[in-house]
Structures are given as C-alpha cells and as structure tokens.
Design an enzyme around this catalytic site. Structure first.
Site: not given
Length: 296
Positions: A2-3, A61, A100, A118, A174, A284
């Site tokens: 989920p984003e 999120k 779950h 998870r 940045k 990632r």
DNA sequence: CCCGGATCCTGCTGGC
DNA sequence: TGCCAGCAGGATCCGG
C-alpha cells in the site's frame, strides 16, 4: 504494497462503512500489531471501547479514525498498513477468521478486521493534535487536527493543503538523490518504491540525481507526474500484485497493468525500447531506462 | 544536521 | 520432492 493510492482507496472505503459506528470492544490477536500503543494490548482494548467513529482521515500512508465522545472529537485510532496491512469490513463476522487477522474491532453493526501478514503495520490510539499550519490535518477531515503519530510526516501530493512551492525549495536545498527524497516521508509523504520509479520514468530523471541538481521547472514537472500517476492509480482502485493489497471489501485494484517502470527490469522501455535496468538502491530496487533516464 | 545502512517480519521463489 | 537462502519493503533507529 500500500502506497498513497491504495491507502486512500481504503480510507474512502472505511469512511463509507464505519462512520457513525460505535466500537463496542476490541480483540488483539497479535500483540506486535499494537506495539506502538502505550500500555499494550490491554490498554488498547480498554481505551477504544465505547468510542464513536466520526471521520476517517489520512496523511500520506498514515490513516486515523477520529473517535468521539458525546459527538466531540476525543482521540485518534491511528493505523499504518506497513507492507501488508489491510482493513476489511464485514457486516457479519465470518465463521473462519482470516489467517492473518491481528486485531478485530467489534462495531455496533458489523466488525472491522485489521489483517497483516508481515506485521510491519500497527494500530495505536494517539492524541489528536492541532496542525502547525491551522489547516485540515489531512485528506478526509476538515478538522485542523492530526493524529500525533502522523504529525511529523509531510503532507502528500493529493492533499489540497500541500505547499508545492515550498516542497520544491526543500528538495532543491538537499544534496541527496532524488529518489531518496521522494521516499522520505518528512519531505513529501505517500510515495513508495513503485510510484517513485513510475514518476522518475515519466519525468525522465535518473534516480541518483541530487535534488540540488534539478531546477524548479524540472521538479515541478516531476511532482506533477508523481501526483498524476498516483491519481490514475487511485481511479483504478490502486495497484495489486497479489492478495496483499485489497480494498475494504476484499477487492483488488487494477493499476498493476498500467505500470511503466516498476517490475519491468530486463524488459524493453515503453518509450524507446531500450532494455530497462533493475539495480539495488537505498535498500530496495530501482527500475529505470538507462537511455531515457540518464545520469546528469 | 546529514547521510547511509541495519532492522523488524512472513511467505514465496529459485537454486541445488 | 525437500530444504534453505534470498528477496520484498516502510519507517525508524543508530552509527559515522
């Protein structure tokens, strides 16, 4: 995973089914799922009982239910879905609970299940704090209040109260890879690995380009692409690869068919035909077109 | 402050 | 067919 579009789909679904409902009691099946709640599972169950769900809000999120006493906002039930969290509403509790299932909220009508394979996600009661800018705390609530657990997070690209000019300036200040900045929830919230790769591909920007090396126009365009790709995903109910992301009715989204970058390593770029590369980055994977998205 | 890496967790996949 | 290493990844914490 989920984003923002997936979380917003869930927020809207929750708003439809649980606003006005009263939480009669809660059941915690996995203690870890309430690890951020002070006092643990017992305190969580004791404190949430009897409260009425008045609104469902979201920033990035992070989700929170505005819980009321006597019609007045009292506290927030904050939720982060992590990698695999789901909210499923049942008008009648199923005989066989999901494998779950971690937390169940018994409402005066139906049950709300928090399911999380998870267990990176969590539920926690947290204070409703005033927003620093006096604007609504997030999408889905007009109150200038934000769950304390989500207060440190920047506003997201679908939040009307986001200051985009300020965001561009912060990125330009940045000397950090643009993909890291897109993923940093303190810079801009809601973007995860999938939509970061999609936005960079659309804007034809290499993931390692420092924020300071991009000009205002390039950044405005990148943010526009990020907002657009997440907006399209939202219209299609989000991105589902497997059963790990579903809406509150247990249905999958359809946006996976529309991805141009994420998951396409080794396949030809839809823009120029060059074979897309997939390399490890920031813990990632990053998928990009080595021709369209050149290093500066 | 700034940056990058380790960590948490479970189930699936691929190599042997 | 079985076993096990490797992988997926959001947020947070910790080291330099």
């Amino acid at each position: 995973m989920p984003e923002l579009p997936e979380v917003e789909t869930i927020r809207a679904g929750l708003a439809e089914y649980v606003i006005g409902r009263r939480i009669q009691r809660a059941e915690v099946l996995r203690d870890r799922s309430v690890r951020r709640h002070e006092g643990g599972p017992e305190a969580f169950c004791a404190q949430v009982a009897g409260l009425e769900i008045q609104a469902v809000a979201r920033r990035g999120k992070f989700l929170w239910l505005v819980l009321a006493v006597d019609g007045e906002p009292f506290t927030a039930l904050a939720a982060h879905l992590g990698m695999s969290g789901q909210f499923i509403y049942h008008s009648v509790a199923p005989e066989q609970p999901h494998k779950h299932l971690r937390v169940r909220l018994y409402l005066d009508e139906g049950v709300l299940d928090f399911i999380d394979q998870r267990t990176f996600g969590y539920l926690a009661l947290s204070e409703l704090a005033p927003t620093s800018d006096g604007l609504p705390g997030g999408v889905g609530s007009d109150l200038p209040l934000v769950s304390a657990i989500a207060a440190h997070i920047s506003r997201d690209l679908l939040d009307p109260a986001l200051d985009r000019t300020g965001l561009v300036a912060r990125i330009r200040a940045k000397n950090v890879a643009i993909k890291r900045l897109l993923l940093d929830q303190n810079v801009v919230s809601g973007v995860g690995n999938i939509y970061a790769d999609e936005a960079l591909w659309r804007a034809q920007i290499h993931y390692a380009t420092p924020g300071s090396a991009l000009n205002e126009a390039e950044l405005a365009e990148l943010l526009e692409h990020a907002a657009a790709v997440m907006g399209s995903a939202l219209e299609q109910g989000g991105t589902s690869f497997d059963a790990l992301y579903v809406n509150v009715n247990g249905e999958s989204g359809y946006f996976a068919h529309s991805l141009n970058a994420y998951g396409r390593g080794g396949e030809p770029c839809y823009c120029c035909g060059t074979i897309m590369k997939r390399i490890p980055f920031a813990g990632r994977s990053s998928t990009f077109c080595p021709k369209c998205q050149r290093k500066k």
